[in-house]
Design a protein around this motif. Structure first.
Motif, PDB file in Angstrom:
ATOM      1  N   LYS A  23       0.860  -1.174   0.000  1.00  0.00           N
ATOM      2  CA  LYS A  23       0.000   0.000   0.000  1.00  0.00           C
ATOM      3  C   LYS A  23       0.903   1.233   0.000  1.00  0.00           C
ATOM      4  N   LEU A  24       0.656   2.133  -0.938  1.00  0.00           N
ATOM      5  CA  LEU A  24       1.492   3.319  -1.098  1.00  0.00           C
ATOM      6  C   LEU A  24       0.606   4.555  -1.147  1.00  0.00           C
ATOM      7  N   VAL A  25       1.023   5.596  -0.461  1.00  0.00           N
ATOM      8  CA  VAL A  25       0.316   6.869  -0.497  1.00  0.00           C
ATOM      9  C   VAL A  25       1.245   7.913  -1.111  1.00  0.00           C
ATOM     10  N   TYR A  26       0.757   8.576  -2.146  1.00  0.00           N
ATOM     11  CA  TYR A  26       1.530   9.617  -2.829  1.00  0.00           C
ATOM     12  C   TYR A  26       0.862  10.971  -2.623  1.00  0.00           C
ATOM     13  N   GLU A  27       1.691  11.986  -2.448  1.00  0.00           N
ATOM     14  CA  GLU A  27       1.204  13.354  -2.360  1.00  0.00           C
ATOM     15  C   GLU A  27       1.807  14.149  -3.514  1.00  0.00           C
ATOM     16  N   VAL A  28       0.960  14.893  -4.209  1.00  0.00           N
ATOM     17  CA  VAL A  28       1.377  15.671  -5.375  1.00  0.00           C
ATOM     18  C   VAL A  28       1.403  17.147  -5.014  1.00  0.00           C
ATOM     19  N   TYR A  29       2.544  17.787  -5.320  1.00  0.00           N
ATOM     20  CA  TYR A  29       2.719  19.208  -5.047  1.00  0.00           C
ATOM     21  C   TYR A  29       2.948  19.954  -6.359  1.00  0.00           C
ATOM     22  N   HIS A  34      -0.066  21.585  -2.023  1.00  0.00           N
ATOM     23  CA  HIS A  34      -0.449  20.173  -1.947  1.00  0.00           C
ATOM     24  C   HIS A  34      -1.767  20.011  -2.695  1.00  0.00           C
ATOM     25  N   ALA A  35      -1.702  19.472  -3.922  1.00  0.00           N
ATOM     26  CA  ALA A  35      -2.850  19.529  -4.825  1.00  0.00           C
ATOM     27  C   ALA A  35      -3.612  18.222  -4.967  1.00  0.00           C
ATOM     28  N   VAL A  36      -2.927  17.082  -4.897  1.00  0.00           N
ATOM     29  CA  VAL A  36      -3.556  15.797  -5.190  1.00  0.00           C
ATOM     30  C   VAL A  36      -3.004  14.737  -4.246  1.00  0.00           C
ATOM     31  N   GLN A  37      -3.857  13.789  -3.865  1.00  0.00           N
ATOM     32  CA  GLN A  37      -3.413  12.613  -3.134  1.00  0.00           C
ATOM     33  C   GLN A  37      -3.787  11.370  -3.938  1.00  0.00           C
ATOM     34  N   ALA A  38      -2.883  10.380  -3.952  1.00  0.00           N
ATOM     35  CA  ALA A  38      -3.142   9.127  -4.657  1.00  0.00           C
ATOM     36  C   ALA A  38      -2.739   7.960  -3.763  1.00  0.00           C
ATOM     37  N   ILE A  39      -3.587   6.936  -3.715  1.00  0.00           N
ATOM     38  CA  ILE A  39      -3.314   5.737  -2.928  1.00  0.00           C
ATOM     39  C   ILE A  39      -3.260   4.553  -3.895  1.00  0.00           C
ATOM     40  N   LEU A  40      -2.116   3.857  -3.891  1.00  0.00           N
ATOM     41  CA  LEU A  40      -1.888   2.730  -4.793  1.00  0.00           C
ATOM     42  C   LEU A  40      -1.801   1.444  -3.976  1.00  0.00           C
ATOM     43  N   SER A  41      -2.612   0.451  -4.343  1.00  0.00           N
ATOM     44  CA  SER A  41      -2.597  -0.854  -3.680  1.00  0.00           C
ATOM     45  C   SER A  41      -2.228  -1.914  -4.702  1.00  0.00           C
ATOM     46  N   ILE A  42      -1.239  -2.742  -4.357  1.00  0.00           N
ATOM     47  CA  ILE A  42      -0.755  -3.787  -5.261  1.00  0.00           C
ATOM     48  C   ILE A  42      -0.794  -5.123  -4.538  1.00  0.00           C
ATOM     49  N   ASP A  43      -1.420  -6.100  -5.148  1.00  0.00           N
ATOM     50  CA  ASP A  43      -1.524  -7.441  -4.565  1.00  0.00           C
ATOM     51  C   ASP A  43      -1.030  -8.450  -5.599  1.00  0.00           C
ATOM     52  N   LEU A  44       0.105  -9.091  -5.297  1.00  0.00           N
ATOM     53  CA  LEU A  44       0.680 -10.104  -6.179  1.00  0.00           C
ATOM     54  C   LEU A  44       0.563 -11.466  -5.504  1.00  0.00           C
ATOM     55  N   ASN A  45       0.009 -12.436  -6.211  1.00  0.00           N
ATOM     56  CA  ASN A  45      -0.112 -13.783  -5.683  1.00  0.00           C
ATOM     57  C   ASN A  45       0.517 -14.744  -6.677  1.00  0.00           C
ATOM     58  N   GLU A  46       1.789 -15.059  -6.442  1.00  0.00           N
ATOM     59  CA  GLU A  46       2.521 -15.920  -7.371  1.00  0.00           C
ATOM     60  C   GLU A  46       1.986 -17.352  -7.355  1.00  0.00           C
ATOM     61  N   GLU A  47       1.468 -17.799  -6.222  1.00  0.00           N
ATOM     62  CA  GLU A  47       0.943 -19.162  -6.132  1.00  0.00           C
ATOM     63  C   GLU A  47      -0.281 -19.329  -7.029  1.00  0.00           C
ATOM     64  N   ASP A  56      -6.460   4.911  -6.305  1.00  0.00           N
ATOM     65  CA  ASP A  56      -7.486   5.886  -5.931  1.00  0.00           C
ATOM     66  C   ASP A  56      -6.834   7.255  -5.836  1.00  0.00           C
ATOM     67  N   THR A  57      -7.406   8.257  -6.488  1.00  0.00           N
ATOM     68  CA  THR A  57      -6.796   9.586  -6.470  1.00  0.00           C
ATOM     69  C   THR A  57      -7.873  10.660  -6.457  1.00  0.00           C
ATOM     70  N   HIS A  58      -7.546  11.806  -5.857  1.00  0.00           N
ATOM     71  CA  HIS A  58      -8.503  12.916  -5.812  1.00  0.00           C
ATOM     72  C   HIS A  58      -7.753  14.226  -5.594  1.00  0.00           C
ATOM     73  N   THR A  59      -8.343  15.301  -6.058  1.00  0.00           N
ATOM     74  CA  THR A  59      -7.806  16.623  -5.762  1.00  0.00           C
ATOM     75  C   THR A  59      -8.134  16.963  -4.317  1.00  0.00           C
ATOM     76  N   ARG A  60      -7.338  17.854  -3.731  1.00  0.00           N
ATOM     77  CA  ARG A  60      -7.537  18.162  -2.323  1.00  0.00           C
ATOM     78  C   ARG A  60      -7.315  19.656  -2.059  1.00  0.00           C
ATOM     79  N   GLY A  61      -7.687  20.078  -0.851  1.00  0.00           N
ATOM     80  CA  GLY A  61      -7.449  21.460  -0.449  1.00  0.00           C
ATOM     81  C   GLY A  61      -8.168  22.464  -1.329  1.00  0.00           C
ATOM     82  N   PHE A  62      -7.486  23.582  -1.577  1.00  0.00           N
ATOM     83  CA  PHE A  62      -8.067  24.653  -2.383  1.00  0.00           C
ATOM     84  C   PHE A  62      -8.372  24.178  -3.795  1.00  0.00           C
ATOM     85  N   LEU A  63      -7.456  23.374  -4.368  1.00  0.00           N
ATOM     86  CA  LEU A  63      -7.699  22.853  -5.711  1.00  0.00           C
ATOM     87  C   LEU A  63      -8.925  21.947  -5.724  1.00  0.00           C
TER      88      LEU A  63
END
Length: 280
Positions: A23-29, A34-47, A56-63
């Motif tokens: 699970k990764l959270v990114y902040e875009v400036y 601080h204009a955008v937040q994005a949350i990336l989820s990765i699930d790998l199942n080799e078996e 998931d991403t959205h604009t935030r704050g004043f923007l």
């Protein structure tokens, strides 16, 4: 902003990484805002030879008050024996104020295209006819990017190319390795260490392209004119086996955008969190 049979993508010859969930959270400036937040989820199942990736991403704050936009992008599919990825389903759901646009793409395991359904202000779960030259043996942007991330885990390079179908157009998405710089962590970004730097380039192939670049293609060409193409840095965080984007830079006519990796966790362990996120 982010970049998942991918015929053009390099296959992995070495042993596959173990199954894990990231699970990764990114902040875009942009210009210090601080204009955008994005949350990336990765699930790998080799078996089970399956993968699932959600952004998931959205604009935030004043923007966010001026431009109330959000998007959810989901891809799931198969991991083939040669470690290449094949999209089974890609779904994009975007909303602007009260307007919602949903595109649902389905593929067969051999890479042939199955169907595209669209729900928007003009249609309700409508099955669209699309030409094979636009769709067959294509992938989605999340699966194409995940392929490059997995390749870095064995090759130590950020490179690979895939052909993507976005509902109207077919294009080549290429990651071009530029070097292996050492990055320093900061109050905005948790990552410090060796990385792989690569330029990301989109090249139109077929479909409804405008004479003048629009959307991402326009942003790309703005950067090209200024000598700075969209750039991604990959790195392995903590004890994770799969490299992830740790920083992204996009230069436009209106300024430079930076996307920082502000939070990271793997297999539900305690998260690494950037100093700036602790303040919010």
């Amino acid at each position: 902003m982010l970049g998942f049979i991918i015929n053009a993508a390099p296959s992995l010859a070495s042993e596959p990484v173990r199954s894990e969930r990231q699970k990764l959270v990114y902040e875009v400036y942009a210009g210090g805002i601080h204009a955008v937040q994005a949350i990336l989820s990765i699930d790998l199942n080799e078996e089970k030879k399956r993968y699932n990736i959600v952004l998931d991403t959205h604009t935030r704050g004043f923007l966010g008050s001026l431009v109330p936009w959000k998007g959810r992008f989901e891809s799931r599919g198969w991991i083939h024996e040669n470690q290449s990825l094949q999209t089974e389903q890609h779904k994009s759901t975007t909303s602007w104020s009260d307007e919602v646009d949903i595109k649902d793409y389905l593929y067969n395991k051999d890479g042939s295209f199955k169907s595209l359904r669209i729900t928007d202000d003009h249609s309700d779960n409508e099955l669209r006819e699309v030409e094979k030259e636009l769709t067959d043996q294509t992938t989605d942007i999340l699966s194409a990017t995940l392929s490059v991330m997995r390749n870095y885990s064995t090759e130590q390079k950020c490179e690979g190319a895939s052909e993507v179908f976005d509902g109207k157009r077919r294009y080549k998405l290429e990651y071009q390795h530029q070097g292996a710089p050492l990055l320093k962590s900061s109050k905005y970004n948790i990552y410090g260490g060796r990385s792989a730097e690569c330029v990301v380039e989109v090249t139109p192939i077929a479909g409804a392209w405008h004479k003048k670049p629009r959307g991402w293609l326009s942003i790309q060409e703005q950067g090209r004119k200024r000598g700075m193409m969209p750039t991604v840095w990959l790195g392995k965080v903590g004890d994770s086996d799969v490299a992830v984007p740790v920083k992204i830079r996009v230069k436009t006519a209106y300024g430079t955008l930076f996307m920082h990796l502000a939070e990271f966790s793997v297999n539900d362990k305690e998260a690494l969190v950037a100093e700036e996120r602790h303040r919010e």
